[in-house]
Design a protein around this motif. Structure first.
Motif, PDB file in Angstrom:
ATOM      1  N   UNK A  86       0.822  -1.209   0.000  1.00  0.00           N
ATOM      2  CA  UNK A  86       0.000   0.000   0.000  1.00  0.00           C
ATOM      3  C   UNK A  86       0.859   1.263   0.000  1.00  0.00           C
ATOM      4  N   UNK A  87       2.137   1.093   0.288  1.00  0.00           N
ATOM      5  CA  UNK A  87       3.092   2.212   0.328  1.00  0.00           C
ATOM      6  C   UNK A  87       4.141   2.054  -0.772  1.00  0.00           C
ATOM      7  N   UNK A  88       3.770   1.379  -1.864  1.00  0.00           N
ATOM      8  CA  UNK A  88       4.785   1.063  -2.876  1.00  0.00           C
ATOM      9  C   UNK A  88       5.414   2.299  -3.500  1.00  0.00           C
ATOM     10  N   UNK A  89       4.660   3.395  -3.636  1.00  0.00           N
ATOM     11  CA  UNK A  89       5.254   4.635  -4.142  1.00  0.00           C
ATOM     12  C   UNK A  89       6.463   5.018  -3.291  1.00  0.00           C
ATOM     13  N   UNK A  90       6.254   5.020  -1.983  1.00  0.00           N
ATOM     14  CA  UNK A  90       7.290   5.471  -1.069  1.00  0.00           C
ATOM     15  C   UNK A  90       8.451   4.484  -1.001  1.00  0.00           C
ATOM     16  N   UNK A  91       8.146   3.199  -1.043  1.00  0.00           N
ATOM     17  CA  UNK A  91       9.207   2.188  -0.983  1.00  0.00           C
ATOM     18  C   UNK A  91      10.111   2.296  -2.202  1.00  0.00           C
ATOM     19  N   UNK A  92       9.527   2.519  -3.375  1.00  0.00           N
ATOM     20  CA  UNK A  92      10.347   2.656  -4.577  1.00  0.00           C
ATOM     21  C   UNK A  92      11.240   3.893  -4.503  1.00  0.00           C
ATOM     22  N   UNK A  93      10.740   4.955  -3.907  1.00  0.00           N
ATOM     23  CA  UNK A  93      11.584   6.131  -3.697  1.00  0.00           C
ATOM     24  C   UNK A  93      12.761   5.763  -2.788  1.00  0.00           C
ATOM     25  N   UNK A 237      -2.790  10.397  -4.348  1.00  0.00           N
ATOM     26  CA  UNK A 237      -2.971   8.969  -4.616  1.00  0.00           C
ATOM     27  C   UNK A 237      -2.154   8.120  -3.642  1.00  0.00           C
ATOM     28  N   UNK A 238      -0.910   8.534  -3.376  1.00  0.00           N
ATOM     29  CA  UNK A 238      -0.062   7.776  -2.460  1.00  0.00           C
ATOM     30  C   UNK A 238      -0.672   7.719  -1.065  1.00  0.00           C
ATOM     31  N   UNK A 239      -1.191   8.839  -0.600  1.00  0.00           N
ATOM     32  CA  UNK A 239      -1.767   8.862   0.756  1.00  0.00           C
ATOM     33  C   UNK A 239      -3.103   8.113   0.807  1.00  0.00           C
ATOM     34  N   UNK A 240      -3.926   8.271  -0.212  1.00  0.00           N
ATOM     35  CA  UNK A 240      -5.216   7.583  -0.206  1.00  0.00           C
ATOM     36  C   UNK A 240      -5.002   6.072  -0.296  1.00  0.00           C
ATOM     37  N   UNK A 241      -4.118   5.631  -1.158  1.00  0.00           N
ATOM     38  CA  UNK A 241      -3.840   4.195  -1.302  1.00  0.00           C
ATOM     39  C   UNK A 241      -3.348   3.599   0.006  1.00  0.00           C
ATOM     40  N   UNK A 242      -2.559   4.362   0.746  1.00  0.00           N
ATOM     41  CA  UNK A 242      -1.978   3.862   1.994  1.00  0.00           C
ATOM     42  C   UNK A 242      -2.863   4.100   3.210  1.00  0.00           C
ATOM     43  N   UNK A 243      -3.964   4.829   3.034  1.00  0.00           N
ATOM     44  CA  UNK A 243      -4.827   5.130   4.168  1.00  0.00           C
ATOM     45  C   UNK A 243      -4.205   6.095   5.150  1.00  0.00           C
ATOM     46  N   UNK A 244      -3.384   7.037   4.642  1.00  0.00           N
ATOM     47  CA  UNK A 244      -2.700   8.002   5.515  1.00  0.00           C
ATOM     48  C   UNK A 244      -3.112   9.440   5.205  1.00  0.00           C
ATOM     49  N   UNK A 245      -4.321   9.619   4.713  1.00  0.00           N
ATOM     50  CA  UNK A 245      -4.800  10.957   4.356  1.00  0.00           C
ATOM     51  C   UNK A 245      -4.883  11.832   5.606  1.00  0.00           C
ATOM     52  N   UNK A 246      -4.436  13.078   5.457  1.00  0.00           N
ATOM     53  CA  UNK A 246      -4.520  14.063   6.529  1.00  0.00           C
ATOM     54  C   UNK A 246      -5.236  15.300   5.984  1.00  0.00           C
TER      55      UNK A 246
END
Length: 308
Positions: A86-93, A237-246
């Motif tokens: 769910x955090x693949x965007x961030x992991x790839x970074x 998209x990254x935050x919504x996919x990961x459920x970390x929306x603020x």
């Protein structure tokens, strides 16, 4: 911030950016020190929700470093197979951070990674270089640093790296939109769009800025307004996919993208390429970014027409 020579806008922004750095390091440590991917995941999921993405970014770096050690392996694969997916965007970074630190022979098997998201590794590489080699990558903006990899389209690598540099400029500039704008404008004009895209992602994901500042930043982007919005849509998209929306996710989407966070994320999902082959002049990743920017710009024009 002072040690790195970055701009300090105010105490609140400084504290937030330094907290992000601390969280990244916790994620790195979790991936390196845990006895298994599952144990690393438990540590990462314990990080406060609003900061969890930064922990997974650090874990991406840590997993690659872990796997590069003799007798080790499977940490990155395990991370992406679990809740890290769910955090693949961030992991790839985070993979790109590791590439900046490891000798090339110890890099992960890039051709085996996701052909679309692997470009985010170069984003991470560019961020790392601008953050830690600021004199060479930021204070000498006329210089371009050669880079080649086995991920495809080497003529595009510099652009992907610039997107990461742009993201780092949000930190170098201390979340001050006026400072960040000046930093971007110091680079050659043909690099501005990618730099604004990276800064758009950072100003939306990392925050540290209010509505008036976001509006000023978007206006200052000028012709690159929708490149900035594309980066902000990626952040939504990254935050919504990961459920970390603020709350800031919604604010940034409204001000920078001209729509809701959910709509900006949906644009990313709807335009995501199904074909990611490397037989085209540009990687599918770049087509994806262009389609997102065009869709957001078109939606904005329709909205303005309806208002009138």
């Amino acid at each position: 911030m002072e040690v790195r020579g970055f701009h300090v806008k105010n105490a609140e922004a400084k504290a937030r950016l330094e907290y992000i750095g601390e969280t990244f390091l916790k994620g790195y440590a979790a991936a390196v020190e845990a006895g298994s991917p599952a144990e690393a995941e438990e540590l990462l999921e314990a990080v406060p929700r609003d900061m969890r993405g930064f922990a997974y970014e650090g874990a991406g770096m840590g997993a690659v470093v872990h796997d590069a050690l003799p007798g080790h392996g499977g940490r990155l694969r395990g991370l992406l197979a679990g809740r890290g997916r769910h955090h693949d965007y961030m992991i790839y970074v985070g993979i790109g951070w590791a590439m900046a630190r490891l000798p090339r022979p110890l890099w992960p098997d890039i051709p085996a990674t996701d052909p679309l998201l692997r470009w985010l590794a170069l984003d991470g590489y560019g961020f790392h270089q601008a953050y830690f080699k600021t004199d060479a990558y930021v204070r000498k903006p006329h210089l371009r640093h050669p880079f080649r990899w086995r991920g495809g389209h080497n003529h595009y690598t510099a652009r992907a790296i610039d997107q990461g540099i742009g993201r780092a400029l949000w930190f170098v500039g201390g979340t001050d939109p006026d400072v960040v704008t000046r930093l971007i404008r110091a680079y050659p004009a043909d690099r501005h769009a990618d730099l604004y895209a990276g800064a758009g992602l950072a100003c939306s994901y990392a925050g540290g800025v209010g509505e008036d500042e976001l509006a000023r930043f978007a206006k200052g982007a000028g012709e690159h307004r929708w490149a900035l919005a594309q980066g902000a849509a990626f952040a939504a998209e990254a935050r919504i996919k990961a459920g970390t929306v603020i709350d800031h996710t919604h604010l940034a989407a409204r001000v920078v993208c001209g729509t809701t966070a959910e709509s900006a994320a949906q644009v990313c999902r709807a335009t995501r390429p199904r074909e990611t082959g490397a037989d085209h002049a540009l990687p599918a990743y770049e087509k994806w970014r262009r389609d997102i920017a065009a869709q957001l710009a078109s939606s904005s024009l329709v909205s303005k027409g309806a208002d009138q």
